[in-house]
Scaffold this active site. Structure first.
Site: not given
Length: 577
Positions: A256, A388, A464, A562
């Protein structure tokens, strides 16, 4: 034909000189179908194929128009069908689809010779005595689990000339793709063969997915199964982040645009204002099995047993036998009818600790099974952990490392570096991060973009990535201080789940990023110190990212930045379609 006989005679002589005795003839090829030059043979069959296809389609259309039964065929149509089948067989064999040939004939190992150098016979041999994993000293590779080693088939020595045959066996299903590493004893070669077999099976190209330049031995049995390559993610650096009096250069793996630059600007503002400080509030990984009884009363009896302080010492002794670092901290229970959910929390040293706490929980469950024989263990994880997944229990009770990080940013730094003012930041934070998130019914999402920074640091340091979900739980607070001249900024993150040993932290690239932060491996002085420091660095980086993005929003710079760094500046309305 005479030339072919002479060539075959020479090949036979060469085989005799090399000491190779074989009674089998060389395998036939599709190009041997006609005694013509190869390009003429190809042209004949191409022309025949398209001609008969056009003829048969034309005849089919005429029969449909005239209502003639399709099964009634003339002699010319029968000839066209035979020619169509013959041309199909030739074209299939010629263009490398060897399924037909492989069913009829298994090719034996050959010695290939060129027409210009018929006397030069090259025999390639595989002189490896051990599989690559045993022959190399890979310092980052841990010992493979004994059970996994026992399940592997004994290594089979393959030569490079056999690659094509191995690929074919994988394609047709004779050799399982997952067994290539054990059969070949060469992890990189196994990945290359699996990759080629996958391309042939799917008909899709993997061009652009790198294969070279990666240590496939380092992931065997611990990180990724059946590899066919690796994905390149650029790693940028933000900082220095001045946290608790120490400067850190933070690696961030992301695709990004603006993310690293924005976090870097936040680090600059924090550094110029004297730095940030952090506190680790809690440190404990959780696992919550679910069990079922015949009645809710019996489930309640186990709940009271587990939560009784008099029983904790014996339970912790049983739990702690699983690891020299895992130490049981507490057990909290919840009942749903006759089902009981038990949330075990324990310290895990410098490891993230999921496996460690699971082993300890299994020890306690075995003990409880003797005390409560009517207990039915449904699962070692009942989602009351919760791993998660966004969950209020992690937001309230915490999971992993619970960290709060704060800084006071001076007013002139807000104006000069962040290009906004204290009042605008405080108002935006209240309306966006607090009120707006409440209107949306957010769960742990009272922030601008904490998950952006958490994900980037997680990927760079071998954490993770899926645990970004609960690790990104964060509430960002901003308050004007010193008579409104400066701003106090803080992030509170109750469930940062990180480790500096185990899993992806042992890979070369991720290990290098941990080394950059000074938290590689386990702490020798104080077990768990490196993992806790990494958690504070994550929180400090989130603080910098929150500060910079909120300032960009308050100053109206978000879209402009951006468009400059992350998007094309082309006016698409002027582009002709």
């Amino acid at each position: 034909m005479d030339a072919r006989r002479r060539s075959a005679s020479k090949q036979s002589q060469l085989h005799s000189k090399a000491g190779i005795h074989s009674s089998t003839a060389a395998p036939t090829k599709a190009s041997d179908a006609l005694p013509l030059p190869l390009y003429i043979t190809n042209a004949v069959f191409f022309t025949l194929f398209f001609t008969v296809v056009y003829y048969l389609l034309s005849r089919w259309r005429e029969k449909i128009r005239n209502s003639t039964p399709l099964h009634m065929v003339t002699l010319s149509e029968m000839g066209a069908i035979v020619a169509f089948v013959a041309s199909c067989i030739y074209l299939l064999g010629f263009f490398g689809i060897d399924f037909v040939q492989s069913v009829v004939l298994r090719p034996s190992p050959e010695i290939w010779t060129s027409e210009e150098e018929e006397d030069d016979v090259i025999i390639k041999e595989d002189c490896r005595k051990l599989p690559c994993g045993q022959g190399l000293d890979c310092s980052l590779v841990t010992a493979k689990p004994a059970k996994m080693i026992e399940s592997l088939l004994p290594p089979v020595s393959f030569t490079s000339e056999d690659d094509e045959e191995v690929i074919k066996s994988v394609v047709v299903g004779t050799t399982p793709s997952y067994s290539l590493e054990s059969k070949l004893g060469d992890c990189k070669r196994a990945a290359a063969i699996r990759r080629e077999a996958l391309q042939r099976t799917t008909g899709m190209s993997l061009e652009g997915l790198p294969l070279e330049g990666f240590d496939y031995e380092s992931i065997l049995g611990q990180c990724c199964e059946m590899p066919v390559g690796y994905v390149q993610i650029p790693v940028g650096i933000a900082g220095p982040l001045l946290l608790d009096g120490i400067e850190f250069t933070v690696p961030m793996a992301t695709t990004e645009g603006c993310l690293v630059a924005s976090t870097n600007r936040g680090c600059k503002a924090i550094h110029l204002s004297g730095g940030a400080s952090s506190v680790v509030l809690r440190d404990g990984m959780t696992r919550a099995p679910v069990v079922r009884f015949g009645t809710a009363k019996r489930a309640a009896e186990l709940k009271f047993f587990l939560e009784n302080p008099d029983n904790f010492d014996s339970l912790s002794h049983i739990f702690n036998r699983s690891s020299r670092f895992g130490r049981l901290q507490n057990i909290k229970c919840a009942i749903a009818g006759k089902n009981l959910y038990m949330r075990f929390c324990c310290s895990t040293g410098d490891a993230m600790g999921m496996n460690m706490v699971s082993k300890g929980v299994q020890n306690v469950m075995d003990f409880l099974q003797d005390e409560f024989p009517d207990m039915d263990v449904i699962g070692i994880s009942g989602n009351y952990c919760s791993d998660k997944k966004p969950a209020a229990v992690n937001w309230i009770e915490g999971r992993g490392k619970s960290v709060v990080c704060e800084a006071i940013i001076k007013g002139d730094i807000v104006r000069k570096v962040l290009k906004t003012n204290v009042e605008a930041l405080v108002e935006l934070n209240m309306l966006k991060n607090l009120t707006g998130s409440a209107m949306a019914g957010a769960l742990g999402g009272f922030n601008a973009h904490a998950s952006n920074i958490v994900s980037a640091v997680f990927i760079a340091t071998g954490q993770d990535p899926a645990q970004n979900i609960e690790s990104s739980h964060c509430i960002t607070m901003m308050e004007a201080v010193n008579d409104g001249k400066d701003i106090h900024v803080s992030v509170t993150m109750p469930s940062i789940e990180v480790g500096t040993v185990g899993g992806g932290t042992q890979l070369a690239s991720q290990s290098a990023c941990l080394n950059l932060l000074g938290v590689k491996g386990a702490s020798k002085e104080m077990p768990g110190a490196n993992a806790r420091l990494l958690a504070t660095i994550v929180a400090g980086s989130v603080l910098a990212g929150e500060l910079s993005l909120m300032s960009a929003l308050a100053a109206g710079q978000l879209v402009r930045s951006h468009m400059k760094y992350n998007r094309s500046s082309k006016d698409m309305s002027k582009v002709s379609i």
